[in-house]
Design an enzyme around this catalytic site. Sequence first.
Site, PDB file in Angstrom:
ATOM      1  N   CYS A 146     -19.203  -6.165   2.692  1.00  0.00           N
ATOM      2  CA  CYS A 146     -18.849  -4.435   3.492  1.00  0.00           C
ATOM      3  C   CYS A 146     -17.667  -4.650   2.293  1.00  0.00           C
ATOM      4  CB  CYS A 146     -18.619  -5.041   4.981  1.00  0.00           C
ATOM      5  SG  CYS A 146     -17.422  -3.107   4.988  1.00  0.00           S
TER       6      CYS A 146
ATOM      7  N   CYS B 229     -16.853  -8.736   5.398  1.00  0.00           N
ATOM      8  CA  CYS B 229     -15.854  -7.641   4.865  1.00  0.00           C
ATOM      9  C   CYS B 229     -14.483  -7.479   3.972  1.00  0.00           C
ATOM     10  CB  CYS B 229     -15.620  -7.179   6.096  1.00  0.00           C
ATOM     11  SG  CYS B 229     -14.446  -5.646   6.571  1.00  0.00           S
TER      12      CYS B 229
ATOM     13  N   CYS C 244     -19.445   1.882   8.550  1.00  0.00           N
ATOM     14  CA  CYS C 244     -18.959   0.908   9.555  1.00  0.00           C
ATOM     15  C   CYS C 244     -17.247   2.274   9.829  1.00  0.00           C
ATOM     16  CB  CYS C 244     -18.089   0.110   9.507  1.00  0.00           C
ATOM     17  SG  CYS C 244     -17.329  -1.203  10.670  1.00  0.00           S
TER      18      CYS C 244
ATOM     19  N   CYS D  98       0.814   4.726   7.011  1.00  0.00           N
ATOM     20  CA  CYS D  98       0.183   4.301   8.633  1.00  0.00           C
ATOM     21  C   CYS D  98       1.148   3.513   9.196  1.00  0.00           C
ATOM     22  CB  CYS D  98      -1.502   3.610   7.993  1.00  0.00           C
ATOM     23  SG  CYS D  98      -2.459   4.749   7.150  1.00  0.00           S
TER      24      CYS D  98
ATOM     25  N   CYS E 283       0.706  -0.198  10.235  1.00  0.00           N
ATOM     26  CA  CYS E 283      -0.112  -0.639   9.059  1.00  0.00           C
ATOM     27  C   CYS E 283       1.179  -2.213   9.401  1.00  0.00           C
ATOM     28  CB  CYS E 283      -1.109  -0.201   7.996  1.00  0.00           C
ATOM     29  SG  CYS E 283      -1.849  -1.490   7.496  1.00  0.00           S
TER      30      CYS E 283
ATOM     31  N   CYS F 226       0.986  -1.382   0.042  1.00  0.00           N
ATOM     32  CA  CYS F 226      -0.572   0.256   0.125  1.00  0.00           C
ATOM     33  C   CYS F 226       0.858   0.948   0.171  1.00  0.00           C
ATOM     34  CB  CYS F 226      -1.058  -0.050   1.159  1.00  0.00           C
ATOM     35  SG  CYS F 226      -1.828   1.013   1.150  1.00  0.00           S
TER      36      CYS F 226
ATOM     37  N   ARG G  90     -18.097  -2.655  17.815  1.00  0.00           N
ATOM     38  CA  ARG G  90     -17.219  -4.507  17.855  1.00  0.00           C
ATOM     39  C   ARG G  90     -15.584  -4.203  18.242  1.00  0.00           C
ATOM     40  NH1 ARG G  90     -17.313  -4.186  11.943  1.00  0.00           N
ATOM     41  NH2 ARG G  90     -19.334  -4.641  12.175  1.00  0.00           N
TER      42      ARG G  90
HETATM   43  N1  SAM Z   1      -6.659  -0.211   2.786  1.00  0.00           N
HETATM   44  C1  SAM Z   1      -8.280   0.505   4.021  1.00  0.00           C
HETATM   45  C2  SAM Z   1      -8.144   1.647   4.856  1.00  0.00           C
HETATM   46  O1  SAM Z   1      -6.953   2.154   4.926  1.00  0.00           O
HETATM   47  O2  SAM Z   1      -8.965   2.377   5.471  1.00  0.00           O
HETATM   48  C3  SAM Z   1      -9.022  -0.802   4.373  1.00  0.00           C
HETATM   49  C4  SAM Z   1      -7.368  -1.247   5.574  1.00  0.00           C
HETATM   50  S1  SAM Z   1      -6.976  -1.252   6.890  1.00  0.00           S
HETATM   51  C5  SAM Z   1      -5.983  -2.153   7.020  1.00  0.00           C
HETATM   52  C6  SAM Z   1      -9.159  -1.154   8.183  1.00  0.00           C
HETATM   53  C7  SAM Z   1      -8.345  -0.988   9.160  1.00  0.00           C
HETATM   54  O3  SAM Z   1      -8.181  -1.899   9.797  1.00  0.00           O
HETATM   55  C8  SAM Z   1      -7.676  -0.070   9.969  1.00  0.00           C
HETATM   56  O4  SAM Z   1      -8.302   1.848   9.347  1.00  0.00           O
HETATM   57  C9  SAM Z   1      -7.650   0.267  10.999  1.00  0.00           C
HETATM   58  O5  SAM Z   1      -7.960   0.436  12.285  1.00  0.00           O
HETATM   59  C10 SAM Z   1      -7.080  -1.426  10.787  1.00  0.00           C
HETATM   60  N2  SAM Z   1      -6.113  -2.242  11.666  1.00  0.00           N
HETATM   61  C11 SAM Z   1      -5.024  -2.201  10.375  1.00  0.00           C
HETATM   62  N3  SAM Z   1      -4.018  -2.671  11.044  1.00  0.00           N
HETATM   63  C12 SAM Z   1      -4.318  -2.653  12.432  1.00  0.00           C
HETATM   64  C13 SAM Z   1      -3.407  -2.719  13.418  1.00  0.00           C
HETATM   65  N4  SAM Z   1      -2.182  -3.240  13.639  1.00  0.00           N
HETATM   66  N5  SAM Z   1      -3.916  -3.440  15.368  1.00  0.00           N
HETATM   67  C14 SAM Z   1      -5.051  -2.604  14.848  1.00  0.00           C
HETATM   68  N6  SAM Z   1      -6.101  -2.095  13.715  1.00  0.00           N
HETATM   69  C15 SAM Z   1      -5.564  -1.659  13.162  1.00  0.00           C
HETATM   70  C1  DTB Z   2     -11.558  -2.815  11.162  1.00  0.00           C
HETATM   71  O1  DTB Z   2     -11.691  -1.914  12.306  1.00  0.00           O
HETATM   72  N1  DTB Z   2     -10.785  -3.686  11.652  1.00  0.00           N
HETATM   73  C2  DTB Z   2     -10.223  -4.975  10.692  1.00  0.00           C
HETATM   74  C3  DTB Z   2     -11.413  -4.365   9.496  1.00  0.00           C
HETATM   75  N2  DTB Z   2     -11.797  -2.837  10.416  1.00  0.00           N
HETATM   76  C4  DTB Z   2     -10.724  -4.267   7.732  1.00  0.00           C
HETATM   77  C5  DTB Z   2      -9.351  -5.182   9.865  1.00  0.00           C
HETATM   78  C6  DTB Z   2      -8.168  -5.178  11.257  1.00  0.00           C
HETATM   79  C7  DTB Z   2      -6.874  -5.178  10.619  1.00  0.00           C
HETATM   80  C8  DTB Z   2      -5.880  -6.147  11.501  1.00  0.00           C
HETATM   81  C9  DTB Z   2      -4.897  -6.416  11.656  1.00  0.00           C
HETATM   82  C10 DTB Z   2      -4.460  -7.287  10.145  1.00  0.00           C
HETATM   83  O2  DTB Z   2      -5.009  -8.160   9.903  1.00  0.00           O
HETATM   84  O3  DTB Z   2      -3.620  -6.787   9.449  1.00  0.00           O
HETATM   85 FE1  SF4 Z   3      -2.697   1.255   3.540  1.00  0.00          FE
HETATM   86 FE2  SF4 Z   3      -2.663  -0.214   5.821  1.00  0.00          FE
HETATM   87 FE3  SF4 Z   3      -3.434   2.641   5.424  1.00  0.00          FE
HETATM   88 FE4  SF4 Z   3      -4.949   0.770   5.149  1.00  0.00          FE
HETATM   89  S1  SF4 Z   3      -3.689   0.950   6.915  1.00  0.00           S
HETATM   90  S2  SF4 Z   3      -4.552   2.977   4.007  1.00  0.00           S
HETATM   91  S3  SF4 Z   3      -4.069  -0.756   4.119  1.00  0.00           S
HETATM   92  S4  SF4 Z   3      -1.536   1.304   4.895  1.00  0.00           S
END
Ligand code: SAM
Ligand code: DTB
Ligand code: SF4
Length: 327
Positions: free
Chosen positions: A128, A96, A188, A56, A59, A52, A260
């Site tokens: 979703c 989702c 959501c 973030c 992530c 990506c 959730r």
């Molecule tokens: N790229 C899209 C975005 O940023 O909206 C969708 C996928 S993103 C992985 C969805 C959500 O997963 C993020 O907004 C965050 O709240 C959650 N998330 C991702 N990595 C995480 C982590 N290591 N621990 C907890 N929550 C996480």
């Molecule tokens: C949300 O708030 N939590 C989910 C979903 N929306 C997409 C994702 C959690 C991701 C946790 C870290 C991972 O699996 O990489």
């Molecule tokens: Fe990309 Fe992860 Fe940020 Fe979503 S949360 S925009 S997948 S870097």
Amino acid sequence: MLKHDWMIDEVCRIYEQPFLDLVFQAQQVHRAFFPPNKLQRSTLLSAKTGGCSENCGYCSQSAHHHTGIEDEPLLSLAAVRNKARQAKQSGSSRLCMGAAWREVKTDADFARILEMIREVSSLGLEVCCTLGMLSANQAKQLKEAGCTYYNHNLDTSREYYPQVVTTHSYEDRLATIANVRCAGLRLCCGGIIGMGESRRDRISLLTELACQKPHPDSVPVNMLVPVEGTPFADKVKLDSIEFVRTIAAARIIMPRSFVRLSAGRLEMSDEMQALCFLAGANSIFAGETLLTAPNPAAEKDEQMVKRLGISFFSEAEILELCKAGGS
Ligand code: SAM
Ligand code: DTB
Ligand code: SF4
């Protein structure tokens, strides 16, 4: 009856009550709006993994960090169909689909996503998506294809957001949320707790969410899952009681929303999860993997639910609740 003009100090007063009063109030609100002993279940599928462009800090899928996650291009329709069948069989009411994108850039990718949505909804599951930023026109097309919900989190307070990501802004997030709502998609929207933010930041995030009109239909509260190779890998683990406070305050100020208990459950005992349910959480992600991080296996959740003498909502019950009124 529902309030959308929350001031940060009002939310602060709720959040900072003695813990037992807070959980008691949250449980009272929960019982006024939901059957008290039922949980909703969603299953996640990473439809496109890693690489990506965004930075973030938490992530595993950002191309800016070296986390060892293998990039995977957009899944085939057959792979999505299989996963959807499994999710339905194991009792989830919603699938989702997540994609590690800043936004869907090409028409070809977007067309494939629309196809996936049609397929999943034809199997009788709610759909979703979480695909990053969305234009008004894209949101409309998702809705027409049968998508019910869009996940787009605010993640933290407006003030702390620049410490989390700099490749897009809080305003960008809010613009997507507005497009989602305009298209008639359910929203959501929640955040991550434990990224080094202050209590004030957590309260500010909650205020921001509860000032959305209507409130988000579901509010995922994620506990940071620290991922090796990300800038947030070494964040000090947040106090569990503080996490429960966040859940309870979310329940009180957004009474009709599903709250959730999202990422981070693998590290939580049954007792901690029970406390979150007592504080008003009534939804979880089911299945061994979230997007890239591990999550409790279905059998483990079945055991927990049995231990607590509670159960999962049936599909019909969820539909009934959603019809009953907006948030
Ligand atoms: N790229 C899209 C975005 O940023 O909206 C969708 C996928 S993103 C992985 C969805 C959500 O997963 C993020 O907004 C965050 O709240 C959650 N998330 C991702 N990595 C995480 C982590 N290591 N621990 C907890 N929550 C996480
Ligand atoms: C949300 O708030 N939590 C989910 C979903 N929306 C997409 C994702 C959690 C991701 C946790 C870290 C991972 O699996 O990489
Ligand atoms: Fe990309 Fe992860 Fe940020 Fe979503 S949360 S925009 S997948 S870097």
